[in-house]
Scaffold this motif. Structure first.
Motif, PDB file in Angstrom:
ATOM      1  N   ASP A 211      18.986  13.912 -14.341  1.00  0.00           N
ATOM      2  CA  ASP A 211      18.292  14.483 -13.186  1.00  0.00           C
ATOM      3  C   ASP A 211      17.169  13.581 -12.682  1.00  0.00           C
ATOM      4  O   ASP A 211      16.322  14.004 -11.910  1.00  0.00           O
ATOM      5  CB  ASP A 211      17.792  15.903 -13.471  1.00  0.00           C
ATOM      6  N   GLY A 212      17.176  12.318 -13.098  1.00  0.00           N
ATOM      7  CA  GLY A 212      16.262  11.335 -12.525  1.00  0.00           C
ATOM      8  C   GLY A 212      14.922  11.173 -13.197  1.00  0.00           C
ATOM      9  O   GLY A 212      14.098  10.380 -12.749  1.00  0.00           O
ATOM     10  N   CYS A 213      14.663  11.887 -14.277  1.00  0.00           N
ATOM     11  CA  CYS A 213      13.369  11.773 -14.949  1.00  0.00           C
ATOM     12  C   CYS A 213      13.287  10.444 -15.701  1.00  0.00           C
ATOM     13  O   CYS A 213      14.216  10.058 -16.399  1.00  0.00           O
ATOM     14  CB  CYS A 213      13.169  12.935 -15.920  1.00  0.00           C
ATOM     15  N   CYS A 214      12.167   9.774 -15.550  1.00  0.00           N
ATOM     16  CA  CYS A 214      11.997   8.480 -16.225  1.00  0.00           C
ATOM     17  C   CYS A 214      10.788   8.473 -17.153  1.00  0.00           C
ATOM     18  O   CYS A 214      10.254   7.417 -17.460  1.00  0.00           O
ATOM     19  CB  CYS A 214      11.939   7.347 -15.208  1.00  0.00           C
ATOM     20  N   HIS A 215      10.379   9.657 -17.627  1.00  0.00           N
ATOM     21  CA  HIS A 215       9.315   9.711 -18.629  1.00  0.00           C
ATOM     22  C   HIS A 215       9.868   9.123 -19.929  1.00  0.00           C
ATOM     23  O   HIS A 215      11.014   9.398 -20.307  1.00  0.00           O
ATOM     24  CB  HIS A 215       8.853  11.155 -18.846  1.00  0.00           C
TER      25      HIS A 215
ATOM     26  N   PRO B 288      22.211  11.215 -21.385  1.00  0.00           N
ATOM     27  CA  PRO B 288      22.933  12.465 -21.181  1.00  0.00           C
ATOM     28  C   PRO B 288      22.028  13.671 -21.446  1.00  0.00           C
ATOM     29  O   PRO B 288      22.242  14.465 -22.360  1.00  0.00           O
ATOM     30  CB  PRO B 288      24.090  12.367 -22.177  1.00  0.00           C
ATOM     31  N   VAL B 289      20.984  13.769 -20.614  1.00  0.00           N
ATOM     32  CA  VAL B 289      19.954  14.793 -20.781  1.00  0.00           C
ATOM     33  C   VAL B 289      19.541  15.278 -19.396  1.00  0.00           C
ATOM     34  O   VAL B 289      19.461  14.477 -18.462  1.00  0.00           O
ATOM     35  CB  VAL B 289      18.712  14.201 -21.499  1.00  0.00           C
ATOM     36  N   LEU B 290      19.258  16.563 -19.271  1.00  0.00           N
ATOM     37  CA  LEU B 290      18.609  17.114 -18.083  1.00  0.00           C
ATOM     38  C   LEU B 290      17.192  17.466 -18.498  1.00  0.00           C
ATOM     39  O   LEU B 290      16.984  18.362 -19.310  1.00  0.00           O
ATOM     40  CB  LEU B 290      19.350  18.356 -17.566  1.00  0.00           C
ATOM     41  N   ALA B 291      16.214  16.751 -17.977  1.00  0.00           N
ATOM     42  CA  ALA B 291      14.823  16.936 -18.393  1.00  0.00           C
ATOM     43  C   ALA B 291      14.178  18.129 -17.693  1.00  0.00           C
ATOM     44  O   ALA B 291      13.352  18.823 -18.268  1.00  0.00           O
ATOM     45  CB  ALA B 291      14.015  15.671 -18.126  1.00  0.00           C
ATOM     46  N   GLY B 292      14.512  18.339 -16.441  1.00  0.00           N
ATOM     47  CA  GLY B 292      13.962  19.476 -15.715  1.00  0.00           C
ATOM     48  C   GLY B 292      12.554  19.295 -15.196  1.00  0.00           C
ATOM     49  O   GLY B 292      12.069  20.085 -14.397  1.00  0.00           O
ATOM     50  N   ARG B 293      11.875  18.242 -15.634  1.00  0.00           N
ATOM     51  CA  ARG B 293      10.515  17.978 -15.160  1.00  0.00           C
ATOM     52  C   ARG B 293      10.134  16.555 -15.536  1.00  0.00           C
ATOM     53  O   ARG B 293      10.809  15.906 -16.317  1.00  0.00           O
ATOM     54  CB  ARG B 293       9.519  18.960 -15.743  1.00  0.00           C
ATOM     55  N   GLY B 294       9.037  16.098 -14.964  1.00  0.00           N
ATOM     56  CA  GLY B 294       8.537  14.758 -15.268  1.00  0.00           C
ATOM     57  C   GLY B 294       8.686  13.825 -14.083  1.00  0.00           C
ATOM     58  O   GLY B 294       9.288  14.181 -13.073  1.00  0.00           O
ATOM     59  N   PRO B 295       8.134  12.618 -14.204  1.00  0.00           N
ATOM     60  CA  PRO B 295       8.226  11.663 -13.099  1.00  0.00           C
ATOM     61  C   PRO B 295       9.677  11.272 -12.860  1.00  0.00           C
ATOM     62  O   PRO B 295      10.463  11.171 -13.805  1.00  0.00           O
ATOM     63  CB  PRO B 295       7.406  10.468 -13.599  1.00  0.00           C
ATOM     64  N   THR B 296      10.018  11.092 -11.596  1.00  0.00           N
ATOM     65  CA  THR B 296      11.389  10.723 -11.274  1.00  0.00           C
ATOM     66  C   THR B 296      11.469   9.263 -10.852  1.00  0.00           C
ATOM     67  O   THR B 296      10.515   8.689 -10.346  1.00  0.00           O
ATOM     68  CB  THR B 296      11.983  11.632 -10.186  1.00  0.00           C
ATOM     69  N   LEU B 297      12.621   8.707 -11.058  1.00  0.00           N
ATOM     70  CA  LEU B 297      12.885   7.300 -10.832  1.00  0.00           C
ATOM     71  C   LEU B 297      12.628   6.887  -9.388  1.00  0.00           C
ATOM     72  O   LEU B 297      13.191   7.473  -8.460  1.00  0.00           O
ATOM     73  CB  LEU B 297      14.333   6.991 -11.206  1.00  0.00           C
TER      74      LEU B 297
ATOM     75  N   ALA C 246      14.739 -18.449 -17.313  1.00  0.00           N
ATOM     76  CA  ALA C 246      15.902 -17.574 -17.230  1.00  0.00           C
ATOM     77  C   ALA C 246      15.634 -16.266 -16.499  1.00  0.00           C
ATOM     78  O   ALA C 246      16.555 -15.656 -15.972  1.00  0.00           O
ATOM     79  CB  ALA C 246      16.432 -17.276 -18.625  1.00  0.00           C
ATOM     80  N   GLY C 247      14.393 -15.797 -16.489  1.00  0.00           N
ATOM     81  CA  GLY C 247      14.128 -14.553 -15.784  1.00  0.00           C
ATOM     82  C   GLY C 247      12.875 -13.854 -16.247  1.00  0.00           C
ATOM     83  O   GLY C 247      12.297 -14.185 -17.277  1.00  0.00           O
ATOM     84  N   LEU C 248      12.486 -12.875 -15.456  1.00  0.00           N
ATOM     85  CA  LEU C 248      11.337 -12.022 -15.723  1.00  0.00           C
ATOM     86  C   LEU C 248      11.849 -10.600 -15.906  1.00  0.00           C
ATOM     87  O   LEU C 248      12.872 -10.224 -15.315  1.00  0.00           O
ATOM     88  CB  LEU C 248      10.361 -12.056 -14.546  1.00  0.00           C
ATOM     89  N   TRP C 249      11.130  -9.796 -16.666  1.00  0.00           N
ATOM     90  CA  TRP C 249      11.534  -8.418 -16.903  1.00  0.00           C
ATOM     91  C   TRP C 249      10.349  -7.513 -16.605  1.00  0.00           C
ATOM     92  O   TRP C 249       9.224  -7.798 -16.988  1.00  0.00           O
ATOM     93  CB  TRP C 249      11.959  -8.240 -18.359  1.00  0.00           C
ATOM     94  N   VAL C 250      10.617  -6.437 -15.885  1.00  0.00           N
ATOM     95  CA  VAL C 250       9.579  -5.449 -15.592  1.00  0.00           C
ATOM     96  C   VAL C 250      10.063  -4.079 -16.048  1.00  0.00           C
ATOM     97  O   VAL C 250      11.249  -3.751 -15.936  1.00  0.00           O
ATOM     98  CB  VAL C 250       9.198  -5.441 -14.092  1.00  0.00           C
ATOM     99  N   GLY C 251       9.137  -3.318 -16.593  1.00  0.00           N
ATOM    100  CA  GLY C 251       9.422  -1.951 -16.986  1.00  0.00           C
ATOM    101  C   GLY C 251       8.342  -1.047 -16.428  1.00  0.00           C
ATOM    102  O   GLY C 251       7.398  -1.511 -15.791  1.00  0.00           O
ATOM    103  N   GLY C 252       8.482   0.233 -16.653  1.00  0.00           N
ATOM    104  CA  GLY C 252       7.484   1.180 -16.193  1.00  0.00           C
ATOM    105  C   GLY C 252       7.945   1.942 -14.969  1.00  0.00           C
ATOM    106  O   GLY C 252       9.132   1.964 -14.634  1.00  0.00           O
ATOM    107  N   VAL C 253       6.979   2.569 -14.299  1.00  0.00           N
ATOM    108  CA  VAL C 253       7.292   3.449 -13.182  1.00  0.00           C
ATOM    109  C   VAL C 253       6.592   3.017 -11.892  1.00  0.00           C
ATOM    110  O   VAL C 253       7.231   2.787 -10.876  1.00  0.00           O
ATOM    111  CB  VAL C 253       6.910   4.912 -13.535  1.00  0.00           C
ATOM    112  N   THR C 254       5.286   2.879 -11.919  1.00  0.00           N
ATOM    113  CA  THR C 254       4.515   2.623 -10.706  1.00  0.00           C
ATOM    114  C   THR C 254       4.697   1.206 -10.177  1.00  0.00           C
ATOM    115  O   THR C 254       4.972   1.005  -8.997  1.00  0.00           O
ATOM    116  CB  THR C 254       3.015   2.904 -10.962  1.00  0.00           C
ATOM    117  N   LEU C 255       4.533   0.212 -11.031  1.00  0.00           N
ATOM    118  CA  LEU C 255       4.687  -1.178 -10.602  1.00  0.00           C
ATOM    119  C   LEU C 255       6.096  -1.450 -10.074  1.00  0.00           C
ATOM    120  O   LEU C 255       6.244  -2.054  -9.003  1.00  0.00           O
ATOM    121  CB  LEU C 255       4.324  -2.146 -11.736  1.00  0.00           C
ATOM    122  N   PRO C 256       7.163  -1.026 -10.755  1.00  0.00           N
ATOM    123  CA  PRO C 256       8.494  -1.272 -10.217  1.00  0.00           C
ATOM    124  C   PRO C 256       8.717  -0.632  -8.835  1.00  0.00           C
ATOM    125  O   PRO C 256       9.443  -1.196  -8.004  1.00  0.00           O
ATOM    126  CB  PRO C 256       9.430  -0.670 -11.260  1.00  0.00           C
ATOM    127  N   LEU C 257       8.097   0.502  -8.579  1.00  0.00           N
ATOM    128  CA  LEU C 257       8.201   1.111  -7.254  1.00  0.00           C
ATOM    129  C   LEU C 257       7.625   0.168  -6.204  1.00  0.00           C
ATOM    130  O   LEU C 257       8.243  -0.084  -5.167  1.00  0.00           O
ATOM    131  CB  LEU C 257       7.490   2.459  -7.212  1.00  0.00           C
TER     132      LEU C 257
END
Length: 192
Positions: free
Chosen positions: A13-17, A146-155, A118-129
């Motif tokens: 459901d898109g949660c990325c917590h 394979p989880v439905l979180a139902g709440r939390g920050p979304t991707l 070879a490359g850079l890697w970024v993780g997290g939520v705010t900076l990638p946005l």
């Protein structure tokens, strides 16, 4: 030019917590260790940098904590030893093999991408946005849990414009997690 790769766990459901998906296992940690080793440097915002450092920085004793399983050590060693660039307007200094970057985000990332490697890697939520809004991400990898979180920050919530992607790789884990790797579609107009 070094590609900037973004990877994150995301529920159906898109949660990325970071605690919303399945608990890590040996297969997922092996995957994340390979992602760290595939990058010349990591790019973090303040929150992700502080969170990762609090868990994955090697203690001063030189020994990994007792809670860490042997299957987690390759990831811990890869992230601990990696070169890091931290984007923050609030931090005044960083360590943990890191450099603090301030100022124009686009310029800072474009300069990093111009360096050989070879490359850079970024993780997290705010900076990638912010990076996606600027059209600076060259590869997206979503580990779909394979989880439905139902709440939390979304991707990528709040993305200003649609980014069309094409699937370039897919891998299924024993746990039911599916890693999907995408690149921006060649005819996609990037925001400049």
């Amino acid at each position: 030019m070094r590609p900037l790769r973004y990877s994150i766990n995301v529920t159906l459901d898109g949660c990325c917590h970071h605690e919303a998906g399945l608990p890590p296992d040996d297969e997922s940690m092996s995957h994340w260790a390979a992602e760290m080793e595939r990058a010349d440097a990591l790019v973090f915002g303040r929150v992700t940098y502080e969170m990762m450092q609090s868990v994955w920085r090697r203690p001063a004793s030189g020994n990994w904590p007792d809670w860490m399983g042997q299957w987690q050590t390759p990831f811990a060693e890869a992230i601990d030893g990696a070169r890091k660039h931290v984007i923050s307007s609030t931090l005044t200094e960083v360590d943990w093999n890191a450099e603090l970057l301030r100022g124009d985000l686009r310029k800072s990332i474009e300069e990093l991408k111009q360096k050989p490697g070879a490359g850079l890697w970024v993780g997290g939520v705010t900076l990638p946005l912010a990076l996606a809004d600027l059209g600076l991400i060259d590869e997206y990898e979503f580990l779909v849990q394979p989880v439905l979180a139902g709440r939390g920050p979304t991707l990528l919530a709040g993305l200003r414009e649609r980014v069309e992607l094409e699937l370039v790789d897919r891998h299924e884990f024993k746990s039911g997690v599916v890693a999907l790797r995408f690149q921006p579609a060649p005819d996609h107009d990037r925001i400049q």
